[in-house]
Design a protein around this motif. Structure first.
Motif, PDB file in Angstrom:
ATOM      1  N   ILE A 251      17.674  97.252  67.162  1.00 45.51           N
ATOM      2  CA  ILE A 251      17.358  96.005  66.457  1.00 45.51           C
ATOM      3  C   ILE A 251      16.161  96.207  65.542  1.00 45.51           C
ATOM      4  O   ILE A 251      16.158  95.757  64.384  1.00 45.51           O
ATOM      5  CB  ILE A 251      17.086  94.873  67.464  1.00 45.51           C
ATOM      6  N   ALA A 252      15.124  96.907  66.049  1.00 42.86           N
ATOM      7  CA  ALA A 252      13.940  97.165  65.237  1.00 42.86           C
ATOM      8  C   ALA A 252      14.289  97.991  63.998  1.00 42.86           C
ATOM      9  O   ALA A 252      13.755  97.757  62.908  1.00 42.86           O
ATOM     10  CB  ALA A 252      12.878  97.886  66.071  1.00 42.86           C
ATOM     11  N   ALA A 253      15.192  98.954  64.146  1.00 43.59           N
ATOM     12  CA  ALA A 253      15.596  99.792  63.012  1.00 43.59           C
ATOM     13  C   ALA A 253      16.251  98.952  61.919  1.00 43.59           C
ATOM     14  O   ALA A 253      15.927  99.093  60.731  1.00 43.59           O
ATOM     15  CB  ALA A 253      16.548 100.884  63.489  1.00 43.59           C
ATOM     16  N   PHE A 254      17.156  98.063  62.307  1.00 43.96           N
ATOM     17  CA  PHE A 254      17.828  97.226  61.303  1.00 43.96           C
ATOM     18  C   PHE A 254      16.865  96.233  60.667  1.00 43.96           C
ATOM     19  O   PHE A 254      16.984  95.913  59.477  1.00 43.96           O
ATOM     20  CB  PHE A 254      19.021  96.512  61.928  1.00 43.96           C
ATOM     21  N   LEU A 255      15.905  95.728  61.433  1.00 44.09           N
ATOM     22  CA  LEU A 255      14.901  94.839  60.863  1.00 44.09           C
ATOM     23  C   LEU A 255      14.004  95.587  59.884  1.00 44.09           C
ATOM     24  O   LEU A 255      13.585  95.034  58.861  1.00 44.09           O
ATOM     25  CB  LEU A 255      14.061  94.216  61.984  1.00 44.09           C
ATOM     26  N   ALA A 256      13.715  96.855  60.169  1.00 43.08           N
ATOM     27  CA  ALA A 256      12.934  97.664  59.232  1.00 43.08           C
ATOM     28  C   ALA A 256      13.711  97.868  57.943  1.00 43.08           C
ATOM     29  O   ALA A 256      13.150  97.775  56.837  1.00 43.08           O
ATOM     30  CB  ALA A 256      12.581  99.010  59.867  1.00 43.08           C
ATOM     31  N   TRP A 257      14.997  98.156  58.051  1.00 38.35           N
ATOM     32  CA  TRP A 257      15.826  98.280  56.843  1.00 38.35           C
ATOM     33  C   TRP A 257      15.894  96.959  56.078  1.00 38.35           C
ATOM     34  O   TRP A 257      15.875  96.940  54.848  1.00 38.35           O
ATOM     35  CB  TRP A 257      17.241  98.728  57.235  1.00 38.35           C
ATOM     36  N   TYR A 258      15.960  95.858  56.807  1.00 35.71           N
ATOM     37  CA  TYR A 258      16.024  94.531  56.165  1.00 35.71           C
ATOM     38  C   TYR A 258      14.754  94.281  55.350  1.00 35.71           C
ATOM     39  O   TYR A 258      14.825  93.854  54.190  1.00 35.71           O
ATOM     40  CB  TYR A 258      16.188  93.453  57.235  1.00 35.71           C
ATOM     41  N   ASN A 259      13.593  94.550  55.938  1.00 35.74           N
ATOM     42  CA  ASN A 259      12.337  94.365  55.215  1.00 35.74           C
ATOM     43  C   ASN A 259      12.229  95.327  54.043  1.00 35.74           C
ATOM     44  O   ASN A 259      11.684  94.976  52.991  1.00 35.74           O
ATOM     45  CB  ASN A 259      11.153  94.558  56.167  1.00 35.74           C
ATOM     46  N   ALA A 260      12.764  96.537  54.213  1.00 36.36           N
ATOM     47  CA  ALA A 260      12.755  97.502  53.111  1.00 36.36           C
ATOM     48  C   ALA A 260      13.602  96.994  51.948  1.00 36.36           C
ATOM     49  O   ALA A 260      13.192  97.072  50.782  1.00 36.36           O
ATOM     50  CB  ALA A 260      13.275  98.853  53.593  1.00 36.36           C
ATOM     51  N   LEU A 261      14.782  96.463  52.262  1.00 33.42           N
ATOM     52  CA  LEU A 261      15.655  95.932  51.215  1.00 33.42           C
ATOM     53  C   LEU A 261      14.995  94.761  50.496  1.00 33.42           C
ATOM     54  O   LEU A 261      15.127  94.610  49.278  1.00 33.42           O
ATOM     55  CB  LEU A 261      16.989  95.495  51.817  1.00 33.42           C
ATOM     56  N   ALA A 262      14.261  93.937  51.255  1.00 28.63           N
ATOM     57  CA  ALA A 262      13.562  92.807  50.639  1.00 28.63           C
ATOM     58  C   ALA A 262      12.536  93.279  49.622  1.00 28.63           C
ATOM     59  O   ALA A 262      12.249  92.583  48.639  1.00 28.63           O
ATOM     60  CB  ALA A 262      12.879  91.969  51.725  1.00 28.63           C
ATOM     61  N   GLY A 263      11.971  94.467  49.853  1.00 23.33           N
ATOM     62  CA  GLY A 263      10.992  95.006  48.921  1.00 23.33           C
ATOM     63  C   GLY A 263      11.594  95.763  47.754  1.00 23.33           C
ATOM     64  O   GLY A 263      10.900  96.066  46.785  1.00 23.33           O
ATOM     65  N   ILE A 264      12.882  96.080  47.838  1.00 28.95           N
ATOM     66  CA  ILE A 264      13.542  96.852  46.777  1.00 28.95           C
ATOM     67  C   ILE A 264      14.391  95.967  45.871  1.00 28.95           C
ATOM     68  O   ILE A 264      14.357  96.096  44.646  1.00 28.95           O
ATOM     69  CB  ILE A 264      14.447  97.945  47.392  1.00 28.95           C
ATOM     70  N   ALA A 265      15.162  95.068  46.483  1.00 29.23           N
ATOM     71  CA  ALA A 265      16.156  94.290  45.728  1.00 29.23           C
ATOM     72  C   ALA A 265      15.507  93.207  44.871  1.00 29.23           C
ATOM     73  O   ALA A 265      14.655  92.454  45.339  1.00 29.23           O
ATOM     74  CB  ALA A 265      17.154  93.652  46.704  1.00 29.23           C
ATOM     75  N   ASP A 266      15.884  93.152  43.626  1.00 27.70           N
ATOM     76  CA  ASP A 266      15.529  92.039  42.745  1.00 27.70           C
ATOM     77  C   ASP A 266      16.681  91.825  41.779  1.00 27.70           C
ATOM     78  O   ASP A 266      17.715  92.504  41.849  1.00 27.70           O
ATOM     79  CB  ASP A 266      14.201  92.283  42.017  1.00 27.70           C
ATOM     80  N   THR A 267      16.530  90.885  40.866  1.00 26.46           N
ATOM     81  CA  THR A 267      17.642  90.542  39.978  1.00 26.46           C
ATOM     82  C   THR A 267      17.972  91.646  38.990  1.00 26.46           C
ATOM     83  O   THR A 267      19.018  91.597  38.348  1.00 26.46           O
ATOM     84  CB  THR A 267      17.318  89.249  39.205  1.00 26.46           C
ATOM     85  N   SER A 268      17.115  92.649  38.860  1.00 27.10           N
ATOM     86  CA  SER A 268      17.408  93.731  37.928  1.00 27.10           C
ATOM     87  C   SER A 268      18.321  94.780  38.530  1.00 27.10           C
ATOM     88  O   SER A 268      18.958  95.548  37.805  1.00 27.10           O
ATOM     89  CB  SER A 268      16.096  94.401  37.481  1.00 27.10           C
ATOM     90  N   ASN A 269      18.395  94.846  39.875  1.00 27.69           N
ATOM     91  CA  ASN A 269      19.194  95.908  40.496  1.00 27.69           C
ATOM     92  C   ASN A 269      20.151  95.406  41.565  1.00 27.69           C
ATOM     93  O   ASN A 269      20.867  96.195  42.168  1.00 27.69           O
ATOM     94  CB  ASN A 269      18.281  96.981  41.096  1.00 27.69           C
ATOM     95  N   SER A 270      20.151  94.108  41.840  1.00 26.51           N
ATOM     96  CA  SER A 270      20.972  93.601  42.931  1.00 26.51           C
ATOM     97  C   SER A 270      21.651  92.286  42.528  1.00 26.51           C
ATOM     98  O   SER A 270      21.088  91.507  41.753  1.00 26.51           O
ATOM     99  CB  SER A 270      20.110  93.381  44.184  1.00 26.51           C
ATOM    100  N   PHE A 271      22.845  92.072  43.082  1.00 18.69           N
ATOM    101  CA  PHE A 271      23.556  90.824  42.829  1.00 18.69           C
ATOM    102  C   PHE A 271      23.062  89.704  43.742  1.00 18.69           C
ATOM    103  O   PHE A 271      23.458  88.562  43.587  1.00 18.69           O
ATOM    104  CB  PHE A 271      25.066  91.017  43.030  1.00 18.69           C
ATOM    105  N   PHE A 272      22.227  90.041  44.719  1.00 18.76           N
ATOM    106  CA  PHE A 272      21.682  89.026  45.618  1.00 18.76           C
ATOM    107  C   PHE A 272      20.250  89.391  45.978  1.00 18.76           C
ATOM    108  O   PHE A 272      19.841  90.554  45.878  1.00 18.76           O
ATOM    109  CB  PHE A 272      22.522  88.908  46.890  1.00 18.76           C
ATOM    110  N   ILE A 273      19.490  88.377  46.358  1.00 13.80           N
ATOM    111  CA  ILE A 273      18.107  88.558  46.775  1.00 13.80           C
ATOM    112  C   ILE A 273      18.018  88.316  48.277  1.00 13.80           C
ATOM    113  O   ILE A 273      18.574  87.358  48.793  1.00 13.80           O
ATOM    114  CB  ILE A 273      17.177  87.577  46.030  1.00 13.80           C
TER     115      ILE A 273
END
Length: 298
Positions: A251-273
């Motif tokens: 669970i901690a691993a997936f939450l770490a990936w989730y927070n990482a994605l939140a720091g990477i994804a924006d409207t310039s590179n992702s279809f969703f935030i």
């Protein structure tokens, strides 16, 4: 209040509310975006996530806690920062190494020997995460530098323990005492990391739910694994506690990936935030309540 201060407060409030129609910074930030992309960016900024949520017209203004930046409290704007955000790299390094080890701790597909983790612990979870922690120090993030560098050190030290031959840590303890002494030492080692993680957990109580849950589940993983070595079952680590530690680690691993994605994804590179939920008692939560009260009284 001075005219400049009043203008700054009005501009900042407009950014937080998603009303950027007269904001030059917003025009600059969204240049080249379609109408739909601008609308999505405004929506993201209003609810506290996405790149525009961290934009301010006043360089001295503070930004709300954000797991994607590995910031558990208010922090200064990043407009003048010369470095990229190192948090997603550190989070991904931690996530993948934790994911693989936790699968083994769970006994997935009857794999019991964790030797494959040694390569990840040295190369990715260790070295890369340690570098990310040093870059966090360069950008002025004390929490991120302490956490990522420490967990990088954890993976390197854990890899040293697991390395066959190597420093002969496991074999020396068994030869000079017994296997129970080895399990006790591993329990002490993991209990220390449980205490350290708890200290970091305290600092996330005013941040976001995803950021808090990352450290909460990681802390439980360390606790379960430490107890599995300290509370033996027929002379071996307690199976139930060990697998519980593996489950919390997943669970901690997936939450770490989730927070990482939140720091990477924006409207310039992702279809969703990626949505970020702030605690009601956090600075962002208090601000939203004030805005709602203002809307109701207007």
């Amino acid at each position: 209040m001075s005219t400049n201060a009043a203008h700054t407060d009005t501009s900042n409030q407009a950014v937080l509310n998603g009303d950027h129609s007269h904001d030059k910074d917003f025009a600059t930030a969204t240049r080249g975006m379609s109408h739909e992309e601008k609308t999505a960016a405004q929506h993201a900024a209003r609810f506290g996530y996405g790149p525009l949520a961290h934009m301010r017209t006043n360089n001295d203004a503070t930004l709300p806690a954000f797991g994607g930046e590995f910031q558990p409290g208010l922090y200064k704007g990043v407009e003048g920062r010369k470095f990229a955000n190192p948090a997603p790299l550190g989070l991904c390094a931690f996530a993948l190494t934790t994911f693989v080890l936790s699968l083994i701790n769970l006994g997935t597909r009857n794999v019991e020997v964790p030797s494959i983790v040694i390569s990840l612990a040295f190369g990715y979870g260790g070295l890369v995460q340690l570098l990310a922690g040093m870059w966090e120090m360069a950008v002025g993030n004390t929490f991120g530098a302490t956490a990522l560098s420490s967990y990088g050190g954890f993976w390197i030290s854990f890899a040293i323990i697991l390395t066959p031959g190597g420093f002969a840590i496991e074999s020396t303890i068994i030869e000079q005492q017994n296997s129970k002494a080895l399990y006790d030492c591993l329990g002490f080692y993991l209990m220390g990391w449980f205490i350290f993680t708890f200290l970091l957990l305290i600092c996330t109580l005013k941040s976001t739910v995803a950021f808090f849950l990352l450290f909460f589940t990681l802390d439980l993983a360390f606790l379960m694994l430490a107890c599995s070595y300290l509370i033996l079952e027929s002379g071996e680590p307690h199976v139930g506690l060990h697998r519980a530690g593996g489950a919390f680690g997943i669970i901690a691993a997936f939450l770490a990936w989730y927070n990482a994605l939140a720091g990477i994804a924006d409207t310039s590179n992702s279809f969703f935030i990626v949505p970020v939920l702030h605690f009601p008692w956090s600075e962002k939560g208090k601000q939203r309540r004030q805005e709602n009260n203002t809307d109701h009284t207007a």
